[in-house]
Design an enzyme around this catalytic site. Structure first.
Site, PDB file in Angstrom:
ATOM      1  N   TRP A 107      13.529 -44.232 -18.097  1.00  0.00           N
ATOM      2  CA  TRP A 107      14.998 -44.122 -18.041  1.00  0.00           C
ATOM      3  C   TRP A 107      15.559 -43.733 -19.391  1.00  0.00           C
ATOM      4  CZ3 TRP A 107      15.940 -43.246 -13.373  1.00  0.00           C
ATOM      5  CH2 TRP A 107      15.298 -43.945 -12.360  1.00  0.00           C
ATOM      6  N   ASP A 179      22.039 -49.251 -21.664  1.00  0.00           N
ATOM      7  CA  ASP A 179      21.776 -49.146 -20.227  1.00  0.00           C
ATOM      8  C   ASP A 179      21.149 -50.481 -19.828  1.00  0.00           C
ATOM      9  OD1 ASP A 179      20.752 -48.799 -17.691  1.00  0.00           O
ATOM     10  OD2 ASP A 179      19.430 -47.132 -18.211  1.00  0.00           O
ATOM     11  N   LYS A 203      20.349 -53.124  -9.062  1.00  0.00           N
ATOM     12  CA  LYS A 203      19.208 -53.870  -9.569  1.00  0.00           C
ATOM     13  C   LYS A 203      19.502 -55.376  -9.594  1.00  0.00           C
ATOM     14  CE  LYS A 203      16.921 -50.049 -10.367  1.00  0.00           C
ATOM     15  NZ  LYS A 203      17.252 -49.151 -11.465  1.00  0.00           N
TER      16      LYS A 203
HETATM   17  C1  PLP Z   1      17.156 -47.657 -11.873  1.00  0.00           C
HETATM   18  C2  PLP Z   1      17.527 -47.413 -13.261  1.00  0.00           C
HETATM   19  C3  PLP Z   1      18.304 -46.303 -13.630  1.00  0.00           C
HETATM   20  C4  PLP Z   1      18.730 -45.232 -12.653  1.00  0.00           C
HETATM   21  O1  PLP Z   1      19.759 -45.679 -11.886  1.00  0.00           O
HETATM   22  P1  PLP Z   1      20.447 -44.757 -10.769  1.00  0.00           P
HETATM   23  O2  PLP Z   1      21.537 -45.669 -10.315  1.00  0.00           O
HETATM   24  O3  PLP Z   1      19.401 -44.477  -9.737  1.00  0.00           O
HETATM   25  O4  PLP Z   1      20.940 -43.537 -11.397  1.00  0.00           O
HETATM   26  C5  PLP Z   1      18.658 -46.165 -14.951  1.00  0.00           C
HETATM   27  N1  PLP Z   1      18.268 -47.058 -15.875  1.00  0.00           N
HETATM   28  C6  PLP Z   1      17.517 -48.134 -15.557  1.00  0.00           C
HETATM   29  C7  PLP Z   1      17.110 -49.088 -16.633  1.00  0.00           C
HETATM   30  C8  PLP Z   1      17.123 -48.344 -14.246  1.00  0.00           C
HETATM   31  O5  PLP Z   1      16.376 -49.401 -13.928  1.00  0.00           O
END
Ligand code: PLP
Length: 368
Positions: A107, A179, A203
Site C-alpha cells: 500500500w 494511511d 478494515k
Molecule cells: C486495504 C488497504 C488500502 C486500500 O484500500 P481501498 O479502500 O481498497 O482503496 C490502503 N491501505 C491499506 C493500509 C490497506 O490495508
C-alpha cells in the site's frame, strides 16, 4: 423474513472484514425501517434531518474516540484509501515542492507511485530489501518536505509501527500523514501529531464504500494548486462531507460500529482486547515452531494481521482441510505473498482465535 446465520464462521478476512454481530442486526433493521420512520435508510435523502444526524454522530464519534482536537474535521468520501493516495499529494504537496514517504509494503508503494505523479517524492525509509518483513527505524525526514507519509499497519505483510515517526513539533514540524486503513480505532493515537489520518472503512470501522479523512483544516489550501472540488479536502471539510452525496449506508454502518467501540470502552479497551488476541496467536506460532513459522521481525509484528507459513509448504492442503472443518474462513495469505494471514480486527472475538490455535496445535501434534 430476516434470519441471522446459524453457522458460526470464524471470519479472519483481511477486508472487507468481520463487524460486530449487533451492528449487522441494526444495519439490517435500518434497511427495512430506519428508526421507525417507515422508510429504509437506502431511500432517504442525504440532506434529510435523520441522515444529517447520522453524519454528525459518525463525525463526532471519530473525533471523540480518537481524542482529536476540536478544530479537526472529519469527512467520509468514496474512492477508497486508494483515492486517498492521490488526494494526499494534491492537497499537501506545494507546486514545485516535495514529499517524503516510508515504504513498508504494497500500500505504501502504491501511495508513493501516486505522489510521483504529482511531484518530487523522496523515499526516506524502506523495508523492501527484506520483502517488507520489518519496520525501518531511525531514519531522517528532510525538514523541507511538505509532508511525511507512512502506513501505520502493513496489512499484507503483517508489520506495524509500534512507535510513530517524529517529524518535529511547532511551526517547523513536517506535517505527518498516515494511511491508517487497517489499524484505525485499534489503539489510542495522538491525533494532534497528525495533519491527516485517513483510511478505508472496510478494515476496522465499517463496510466498504466509505473512506474516512480526519484532518487539521489549517494545514490545507497552501499548495498553490487549483483542484477540482471533488479532490479538494478543504472543500469537503467546509461542506461537512455533504458537497456531493456521501456514501450514506457505509457512513451509517460505520457509525454503528463506532457506537459499539464506544460501548465496549473505546480504543483503549480495543487495544487491550487486540493485544490479548495477538498474544494468543503469536505465542502459538512460536511454541509450534518449526511446524509454523512467523514471517516478520518479532518486534514489528502486527496486532491486526498475523502472517505465518508452514515449515513444510507441502503440508498446506492438510492444514487447509483442518481449519476449514473448524469453520475458519479467510486465513490464506494475500495472493502476492502466499502462506497464511489471520486478520484479527476489533470485532473478532478471542474465542475465534482460540479455535484457530486449537487447530494449529492439533496439526502440529500430527505433523511435528
Ligand atoms: C486495504 C488497504 C488500502 C486500500 O484500500 P481501498 O479502500 O481498497 O482503496 C490502503 N491501505 C491499506 C493500509 C490497506 O490495508
Amino acid at each position: 423474513m430476516l434470519t441471522a446465520t446459524k453457522k458460526k464462521v470464524h471470519n479472519y478476512s483481511a477486508g472487507p472484514c468481520i463487524l460486530p454481530q449487533e451492528v449487522f442486526e441494526q444495519a439490517a433493521q435500518a434497511v427495512l425501517d430506519f428508526e421507525g420512520s417507515g422508510l429504509s435508510i437506502l431511500e432517504i435523502s442525504h440532506r434529510s434531518k435523520p441522515f444529517e444526524a447520522v453524519m454528525a454522530k459518525a463525525q463526532g464519534l471519530v473525533k471523540e474516540l480518537l481524542g482529536a482536537p476540536d478544530h479537526y474535521q472529519v469527512v467520509f468520501l468514496g474512492g477508497g484509501a486508494s483515492l486517498g493516495f492521490h488526494m494526499v499529494p494534491l492537497n499537501y504537496m506545494k507546486v514545485g515542492g516535495k514529499s517524503a514517504y516510508a515504504n513498508t509494503g504494497e500500500w505504501a508503494t502504491r501511495a508513493i507511485k501516486e505522489s510521483k505523479l504529482i511531484g518530487d517524492t523522496v523515499v526516506v525509509a524502506s523495508s523492501e530489501d527484506r520483502n517488507f518483513n520489518y519496520i525501518p527505524k531511525g531514519f531522517e525526514i528532510p525538514a523541507d518536505a511538505d509532508y511525511f507519509h507512512f502506513t501505520s499497519n502493513n496489512t499484507i505483510f503483517g508489520t506495524q509501527f509500534k512507535q510513530f515517526p517524529n517529524t518535529g513539533s511547532g511551526a517547523g514540524a513536517v506535517p505527518l500523514i498516515c494511511d491508517m486503513s487497517s489499524d484505525i480505532f485499534s489503539r489510542p493515537v495522538n491525533v494532534a501529531d497528525f495533519a491527516l489520518i485517513y483510511g478505508g472503512a472496510q478494515k476496522n470501522m465499517g463496510p466498504a464504500g466509505a473512506t474516512v479523512y480526519l484532518f487539521d483544516p489549517e494545514r490545507l489550501g497552501h499548495t498553490g494548486r487549483k483542484l477540482s472540488p471533488m479532490l479538494d479536502l478543504k472543500n469537503h471539510g467546509a461542506k461537512e462531507s455533504m458537497y456531493n452525496t456521501p456514501p450514506v449506508y457505509a457512513v451509517y454502518v460505520s457509525m454503528l460500529t463506532l457506537e459499539w467501540i464506544k460501548k465496549m470502552g473505546g480504543v483503549a479497551a480495543m487495544e487491550t482486547r487486540n493485544a490479548a488476541k495477538a498474544k494468543l496467536l503469536y505465542d502459538a506460532i512460536d511454541r509450534l515452531s518449526p511446524v509454523f513459522k512467523g514471517t516478520t521481525a518479532v518486534e514489528d509484528r502486527s496486532v491486526m494481521n498475523a502472517t505465518f507459513v508452514l515449515g513444510d509448504a507441502a503440508q498446506e492442503p492438510a492444514f487447509d482441510a483442518l481449519w476449514k472443518e473448524a469453520n475458519i474462513s479467510g486465513i490464506r495469505g494475500h495472493r502476492s505473498v502466499g502462506g497464511y494471514r489471520a486478520s484479527m480486527y476489533n470485532a473478532l472475538p478471542i474465542e475465534s482465535v482460540q479455535v484457530l490455535v486449537d487447530v494449529m496445535e492439533h496439526f502440529a501434534k500430527k505433523n511435528g
